[in-house]
Design an enzyme around this catalytic site. Sequence first.
Site, PDB file in Angstrom:
ATOM      1  N   ARG A 195      24.336  45.542  25.091  1.00  0.00           N
ATOM      2  CA  ARG A 195      24.039  46.427  25.995  1.00  0.00           C
ATOM      3  C   ARG A 195      22.073  47.014  26.470  1.00  0.00           C
ATOM      4  NH1 ARG A 195      25.710  51.149  30.114  1.00  0.00           N
ATOM      5  NH2 ARG A 195      27.678  49.564  30.657  1.00  0.00           N
ATOM      6  N   ARG A 231      38.687  47.707  33.059  1.00  0.00           N
ATOM      7  CA  ARG A 231      37.400  47.284  31.824  1.00  0.00           C
ATOM      8  C   ARG A 231      38.041  46.960  30.589  1.00  0.00           C
ATOM      9  NH1 ARG A 231      31.951  48.153  32.762  1.00  0.00           N
ATOM     10  NH2 ARG A 231      31.572  47.316  30.975  1.00  0.00           N
ATOM     11  N   HIS A 289      26.358  41.742  33.995  1.00  0.00           N
ATOM     12  CA  HIS A 289      27.237  42.912  34.079  1.00  0.00           C
ATOM     13  C   HIS A 289      28.422  41.678  33.526  1.00  0.00           C
ATOM     14  CE1 HIS A 289      28.512  46.481  32.250  1.00  0.00           C
ATOM     15  NE2 HIS A 289      28.754  46.337  33.279  1.00  0.00           N
ATOM     16  N   GLN A 309      32.087  43.297  34.072  1.00  0.00           N
ATOM     17  CA  GLN A 309      32.331  44.362  35.084  1.00  0.00           C
ATOM     18  C   GLN A 309      33.296  43.712  35.912  1.00  0.00           C
ATOM     19  OE1 GLN A 309      31.715  48.131  35.715  1.00  0.00           O
ATOM     20  NE2 GLN A 309      33.538  46.989  36.936  1.00  0.00           N
ATOM     21  N   ASP A 356      26.950  49.553  44.601  1.00  0.00           N
ATOM     22  CA  ASP A 356      26.836  49.755  43.203  1.00  0.00           C
ATOM     23  C   ASP A 356      25.181  51.047  43.356  1.00  0.00           C
ATOM     24  OD1 ASP A 356      25.843  50.484  40.508  1.00  0.00           O
ATOM     25  OD2 ASP A 356      25.510  48.439  40.051  1.00  0.00           O
ATOM     26  N   CYS A 397      31.163  49.831  40.253  1.00  0.00           N
ATOM     27  CA  CYS A 397      31.477  49.757  39.132  1.00  0.00           C
ATOM     28  C   CYS A 397      31.315  51.302  38.337  1.00  0.00           C
ATOM     29  CB  CYS A 397      30.036  48.746  38.878  1.00  0.00           C
ATOM     30  SG  CYS A 397      28.535  49.343  39.138  1.00  0.00           S
TER      31      CYS A 397
HETATM   32  N1  NVA Z   1      23.284  48.747  38.335  1.00  0.00           N
HETATM   33  C1  NVA Z   1      23.651  49.667  36.565  1.00  0.00           C
HETATM   34  C2  NVA Z   1      24.856  49.433  36.279  1.00  0.00           C
HETATM   35  C3  NVA Z   1      25.872  50.857  36.096  1.00  0.00           C
HETATM   36  C4  NVA Z   1      26.989  50.188  35.666  1.00  0.00           C
HETATM   37  C5  NVA Z   1      22.299  49.988  36.220  1.00  0.00           C
HETATM   38  O1  NVA Z   1      21.998  48.696  36.053  1.00  0.00           O
HETATM   39  O2  NVA Z   1      22.530  51.118  35.612  1.00  0.00           O
HETATM   40  N1   CP Z   2      30.424  50.369  34.670  1.00  0.00           N
HETATM   41  C1   CP Z   2      29.496  50.422  33.495  1.00  0.00           C
HETATM   42  O1   CP Z   2      29.623  49.587  33.244  1.00  0.00           O
HETATM   43  O2   CP Z   2      29.442  51.714  33.505  1.00  0.00           O
HETATM   44  P1   CP Z   2      28.577  52.713  32.223  1.00  0.00           P
HETATM   45  O3   CP Z   2      27.246  52.218  32.384  1.00  0.00           O
HETATM   46  O4   CP Z   2      29.037  54.446  32.024  1.00  0.00           O
HETATM   47  O5   CP Z   2      29.307  51.519  30.652  1.00  0.00           O
END
Ligand code: NVA
Ligand code: CP
Length: 306
Positions: free
Chosen positions: A103, A293, A130, A133, A225, A265
């Site tokens: 990540r 997931r 992502h 997801q 989101d 998500c």
């Molecule tokens: N769009 C959000 C998704 C978190 C799972 C982010 O990147 O923070």
């Molecule tokens: N939806 C998702 O990826 O959640 P986290 O940021 O908690 O991993």
Amino acid sequence: MVKHLLSMQDLAPKEIEAILNKAAELKEKVRKGEPHELLHGKTLGMLFAKPSTRTRVSFETAMTQLGGHAIYLGMSDLQLGRGETIADTARTLSRYVDAIMARLFKHDDIIELASHSSVPVINGLTDLHHPCQTLGDLLTIREHKGKLKGLKVAWVGDGNNVCNSLMLGCTLVGMNFSAACPKGYEPPAEILEQARANAKESGTKLELLNAPKQAVVNADVIYTDVLISMGMEREREQRLKAFRGYQVDSKLLGRGKSDVIFMHCLPAHRGEEVTAEVIDGPRSVVWDQAENRLHVQKALLVSLLA
Ligand code: NVA
Ligand code: CP
């Protein structure tokens, strides 16, 4: 050549279907309490430059249930955090672990990581994509609707990483996708272009609008989101202004089909992108999404490693 999952475009429609089928099979095994240690003795390295609840816990649990092991590698615990290069980190980790989940902030960094890794790299979220997801979301939609092809997914909000992957995934598997994003917050042109090519290939409709009310008409799924993704905290005030009128509330949900489902998500900000009434209401399937997931990532790990 080693296979990575950096974007949904790395999967053919048939491969997506196979992952969803395997995930459903593994989910059933969990329900029945049947052991399925398909990755006995395998190790997953999990590199995190941003926080996570679902991604971390679902991947770690996935490896435990499959008989393997996962190692959490936070940025400040690694030499990467004090200047070792991404390339050298990838080369080193490849000598120990069987796969890497990462990540990261910049999508280019995960491309760099994968290009120097001799083991599969899985994108656990970057600024652009992502895919894990999306796999969980497709399984969730299939469970609730009994199919994917021909359904309409409406995205309301930021044209962000989750939107990009969902748009690519939906257009790959033959679903119609309608996105409502304020001007200046649309998905990047390059990703839209890929999605348009997918839609052409699968014979589905892809539309990009600036009107949530219009986007959700006849929708089977309404998805939103957060308005402020990780790393964008400084844009908070500007974003809250830009997304006025984009909150998913009961009225907007009521414009979808009578059996529309609401998806997110997570993490969610009640009162910003969605009302509590919607996310905690009877149309919401967000906890199924979070659970799925685990199942799709197990299927993905098995397909890449077994
Ligand atoms: N769009 C959000 C998704 C978190 C799972 C982010 O990147 O923070
Ligand atoms: N939806 C998702 O990826 O959640 P986290 O940021 O908690 O991993």
